[in-house]
Design an enzyme around this catalytic site. Structure first.
Site, PDB file in Angstrom:
ATOM      1  N   LYS A  22       0.839  -1.215   0.000  1.00  0.00           N
ATOM      2  CA  LYS A  22       0.000   0.000   0.000  1.00  0.00           C
ATOM      3  C   LYS A  22       0.862   1.248   0.000  1.00  0.00           C
ATOM      4  O   LYS A  22       0.660   2.174  -0.792  1.00  0.00           O
ATOM      5  CB  LYS A  22      -0.916   0.030   1.218  1.00  0.00           C
ATOM      6  N   ASN A  23       1.866   1.286   0.881  1.00  0.00           N
ATOM      7  CA  ASN A  23       2.653   2.515   1.064  1.00  0.00           C
ATOM      8  C   ASN A  23       3.644   2.754  -0.060  1.00  0.00           C
ATOM      9  O   ASN A  23       4.292   3.788  -0.111  1.00  0.00           O
ATOM     10  CB  ASN A  23       3.340   2.493   2.427  1.00  0.00           C
ATOM     11  N   CYS A 115      -5.146  13.242  12.776  1.00  0.00           N
ATOM     12  CA  CYS A 115      -4.982  11.792  12.655  1.00  0.00           C
ATOM     13  C   CYS A 115      -4.908  11.197  14.061  1.00  0.00           C
ATOM     14  O   CYS A 115      -4.255  11.747  14.935  1.00  0.00           O
ATOM     15  CB  CYS A 115      -3.706  11.472  11.885  1.00  0.00           C
ATOM     16  N   ARG A 120       0.623  15.031  12.880  1.00  0.00           N
ATOM     17  CA  ARG A 120       1.296  14.695  11.605  1.00  0.00           C
ATOM     18  C   ARG A 120       1.394  15.922  10.716  1.00  0.00           C
ATOM     19  O   ARG A 120       0.748  16.001   9.671  1.00  0.00           O
ATOM     20  CB  ARG A 120       0.568  13.566  10.904  1.00  0.00           C
ATOM     21  N   ASP A 306       4.667   0.854  12.123  1.00  0.00           N
ATOM     22  CA  ASP A 306       3.438   0.225  11.623  1.00  0.00           C
ATOM     23  C   ASP A 306       3.291  -1.222  12.069  1.00  0.00           C
ATOM     24  O   ASP A 306       2.301  -1.871  11.730  1.00  0.00           O
ATOM     25  CB  ASP A 306       3.380   0.312  10.088  1.00  0.00           C
ATOM     26  N   ARG A 398      -8.698  -0.317   4.591  1.00  0.00           N
ATOM     27  CA  ARG A 398      -7.837   0.728   4.037  1.00  0.00           C
ATOM     28  C   ARG A 398      -6.483   0.179   3.625  1.00  0.00           C
ATOM     29  O   ARG A 398      -5.856   0.670   2.690  1.00  0.00           O
ATOM     30  CB  ARG A 398      -7.572   1.815   5.066  1.00  0.00           C
TER      31      ARG A 398
HETATM   32  C1  EPZ Z   1       4.381   7.054   6.254  1.00  0.00           C
HETATM   33  O1  EPZ Z   1       3.620   8.166   6.741  1.00  0.00           O
HETATM   34  C2  EPZ Z   1       3.413   5.865   6.213  1.00  0.00           C
HETATM   35  N1  EPZ Z   1       2.285   6.186   5.349  1.00  0.00           N
HETATM   36  C3  EPZ Z   1       2.906   5.560   7.617  1.00  0.00           C
HETATM   37  O2  EPZ Z   1       2.124   4.355   7.557  1.00  0.00           O
HETATM   38  C4  EPZ Z   1       4.088   5.285   8.524  1.00  0.00           C
HETATM   39  O3  EPZ Z   1       3.627   5.125   9.836  1.00  0.00           O
HETATM   40  C5  EPZ Z   1       5.066   6.471   8.483  1.00  0.00           C
HETATM   41  O4  EPZ Z   1       5.470   6.748   7.132  1.00  0.00           O
HETATM   42  C6  EPZ Z   1       6.326   6.199   9.281  1.00  0.00           C
HETATM   43  O5  EPZ Z   1       6.965   5.062   8.853  1.00  0.00           O
HETATM   44  C7  EPZ Z   1       2.418   6.031   4.011  1.00  0.00           C
HETATM   45  O6  EPZ Z   1       3.451   5.682   3.480  1.00  0.00           O
HETATM   46  C8  EPZ Z   1       1.195   6.294   3.181  1.00  0.00           C
HETATM   47  P1  EPZ Z   1       6.470  10.473   8.224  1.00  0.00           P
HETATM   48  P2  EPZ Z   1       4.233   9.651   6.689  1.00  0.00           P
HETATM   49  O7  EPZ Z   1       6.357  11.753   7.497  1.00  0.00           O
HETATM   50  O8  EPZ Z   1       5.144   9.785   5.549  1.00  0.00           O
HETATM   51  C9  EPZ Z   1       6.968  13.809  11.592  1.00  0.00           C
HETATM   52  C10 EPZ Z   1       0.244   2.950   7.786  1.00  0.00           C
HETATM   53  O9  EPZ Z   1      -0.181   2.416   8.813  1.00  0.00           O
HETATM   54  N2  EPZ Z   1       6.847  14.794  10.502  1.00  0.00           N
HETATM   55  O10 EPZ Z   1       7.608   9.582   7.891  1.00  0.00           O
HETATM   56  O11 EPZ Z   1       3.082  10.576   6.818  1.00  0.00           O
HETATM   57  C11 EPZ Z   1       5.680  13.011  11.820  1.00  0.00           C
HETATM   58  O12 EPZ Z   1       4.765  13.698  12.603  1.00  0.00           O
HETATM   59  C12 EPZ Z   1       0.720   4.428   7.837  1.00  0.00           C
HETATM   60  O13 EPZ Z   1       0.335   2.372   6.701  1.00  0.00           O
HETATM   61  C13 EPZ Z   1       7.050  16.132  10.763  1.00  0.00           C
HETATM   62  O14 EPZ Z   1       7.304  16.526  11.908  1.00  0.00           O
HETATM   63  O15 EPZ Z   1       5.077   9.675   8.057  1.00  0.00           O
HETATM   64  C14 EPZ Z   1       6.229  11.733  12.452  1.00  0.00           C
HETATM   65  O16 EPZ Z   1       6.414  11.943  13.811  1.00  0.00           O
HETATM   66  C15 EPZ Z   1       0.363   5.099   9.118  1.00  0.00           C
HETATM   67  N3  EPZ Z   1       6.945  17.006   9.727  1.00  0.00           N
HETATM   68  C16 EPZ Z   1       7.562  11.546  11.751  1.00  0.00           C
HETATM   69  O17 EPZ Z   1       7.932  12.816  11.224  1.00  0.00           O
HETATM   70  C17 EPZ Z   1       6.663  16.597   8.438  1.00  0.00           C
HETATM   71  O18 EPZ Z   1       6.574  17.439   7.528  1.00  0.00           O
HETATM   72  C18 EPZ Z   1       7.562  10.510  10.615  1.00  0.00           C
HETATM   73  O19 EPZ Z   1       6.448  10.765   9.796  1.00  0.00           O
HETATM   74  C19 EPZ Z   1       6.473  15.237   8.192  1.00  0.00           C
HETATM   75  C20 EPZ Z   1       6.570  14.341   9.238  1.00  0.00           C
END
Ligand code: EPZ
Length: 420
Positions: A22-23, A115, A120, A306, A398
């Site tokens: 999915k991701n 969320c 996020r 995850d 999802r």
């Molecule tokens: C991806 O989300 C995945 N989603 C998530 O999987 C997964 O949990 C996450 O990466 C971490 O591995 C998809 O790929 C669609 P991040 P993403 O930006 O990219 C902070 C699932 O269950 N952050 O890597 O949105 C954020 O708050 C989903 O399949 C900022 O501070 O996650 C978090 O603490 C849930 N500023 C950390 O970084 C930003 O601009 C990592 O988030 C972006 C992120």
């Protein structure tokens, strides 16, 4: 709205195939907006999230054809505005920002909402676009961006909680059509980021360093169509391995990529389970008493956030005290209150969950809150005595393709019931 009833206590065994990731599928489908030519993507899982993404692409003007797991997208003309009603149902819609900005030199996309797994923000995404020369404004709940021409830059995308996966994807998709060279420091190295880079390079992009924290992207004038197979879903793989550990005696996950889930197989090995791998399969089986664990979630190749909820379900019936630390989304513990309803003994101390294993869980009505939490409740239900009734299962659909049917193939007694 469906509910899932899990009749606990039935051992799992046999083989189960993994779907495409999915991701990986979500950003790759968004990347098809970067060219006028047809893109053919295989192994796209049939999930509500991937269907949402296809609806967004059609809303933006692309033609979409689907034949079982193969999707063909032709984005001959693209409009650059994706309003709230179109993107509100899925956070990952944010990854159309980069392709629209690169393709149209402008983009207006609704800001993702709240969320349940925690805060996020997308500040790092926007920082990246600004560094490439876009004027970025957030107003009326929308991100509005404009640029006369994107220009290569050196950008550090590492945040307080480490690198950002979709942020790296988004900025990479913008930089492939920028003038000159972009260097992304602090990039995410997840296999899904590598799969996207692989697809973009097949479209004619020039990306080096995928899988490391430093990406070098030499901008090109335009991209062409391409054909691509999505990688196996490592989180679905991990979820089935934990199912096999929690109540199985020999479960083999096939069409998998063992190296993408090594942190999970290592953790299961440390907890006393037998793990055997081949080129594209992983088998988990019991090996005497299981052991408690101390684990912390980390960016790849560390233990994935995850898989945290699923491991909490396993450790809730593992004798002894386990400690799980959530370092990526510190509040990501919605599943624990529901596990407690089933008799688990858990305490939350900030980002840490202290789990004292209990002898047995009891089936109960529980509520799914997000994708991985709902998978954890299904796994706990497989182990529990009696029936676990899980509501809001749309969360499962999802991100898991036919989860209940697949577990049924392994011997689980699990049924989906329609409710009013
Ligand atoms: C991806 O989300 C995945 N989603 C998530 O999987 C997964 O949990 C996450 O990466 C971490 O591995 C998809 O790929 C669609 P991040 P993403 O930006 O990219 C902070 C699932 O269950 N952050 O890597 O949105 C954020 O708050 C989903 O399949 C900022 O501070 O996650 C978090 O603490 C849930 N500023 C950390 O970084 C930003 O601009 C990592 O988030 C972006 C992120």
């Amino acid at each position: 709205m469906d509910k899932i009833l899990v009749h606990g206590g039935y051992p799992l065994s046999g083989k189960i195939k993994v779907s495409g990731s999915k991701n990986s599928a979500l950003p790759i489908l968004a990347a098809t907006l970067l060219t006028r030519e047809p893109c053919v993507v295989h192994r796209v899982p049939d999930l509500s999230d991937t269907n949402y993404m296809l609806q967004i692409l059609m809303y933006l003007g692309a033609q979409v054809e689907r034949a079982s797991g193969t999707v063909t997208v032709t984005a001959e003309k693209v409009n650059s505005v994706a309003p709230y009603d179109v993107v509100r149902r899925m956070r990952a819609s944010v990854c159309v920002l980069g392709p629209l900005l690169a393709r149209c030199n402008e983009a207006t996309v609704s800001l993702p909402g709240g969320c349940v797994i925690g805060d996020r923000p997308i500040d790092l995404h926007l920082k990246g676009f600004e560094a490439l020369g876009a004027a970025v404004r957030v107003e009326g709940g929308n991100v509005k961006m404009f640029t006369p021409r994107l220009k290569g830059a050196i950008i550090n995308l590492r945040g307080k909680f480490g690198p950002t996966v979709l942020g790296t994807d988004n900025v990479m998709m913008a930089a492939v059509l920028a003038e000159g060279t972009t260097v992304i420091e602090g990039a995410a190295a997840e296999p899904e980021v590598c799969d996207l880079a692989d697809f973009l390079n097949k479209m004619g992009a020039r990306i080096e360093g995928a899988g490391t924290s430093r990406l070098i992207i030499e901008g090109v004038k335009e991209l062409h169509g391409a054909e691509h197979d999505i990688i196996p879903d490592r989180i679905e793989t991990g979820t089935f391995l934990v199912a096999g550990a929690i109540c199985g005696n020999g479960v083999t996950v096939t069409r998998a990529e063992p190296k993408h889930i090594e942190s999970v197989t290592t953790a299961l090995g440390n907890a006393g389970y037998n793990i055997q791998t081949t080129k594209d399969s992983i088998t988990v089986s019991r090996n005497g008493a299981s052991k408690p664990l101390e684990l912390g979630t980390e960016p790849y190749p560390g233990f994935p956030t995850d898989m945290q909820a699923q491991m909490c379900a396993l450790l809730s019936t593992t004798d002894g005290m386990s400690v799980v630390t959530e370092n990526i989304f510190p509040q990501r513990y919605m599943h624990l209150a529901e596990l407690k309803r089933m008799g688990a003994h858990v305490q939350i101390e900030g980002p840490r969950a202290v789990i004292h294993g209990v002898e047995k869980l009891l089936g109960a009505p529980v509520m799914a809150s997000d994708l991985r939490a709902s998978a954890a409740l299904v796994l706990a239900g497989l182990k529990a005595e009696g029936v676990t009734e899980i509501s809001r299962v749309y969360h499962i659909d999802r991100g898991y393709e036919h989860l209940d049917e697949k577990l049924g193939e392994l011997g689980a007694h699990i049924e989906r019931v329609k409710t009013k």
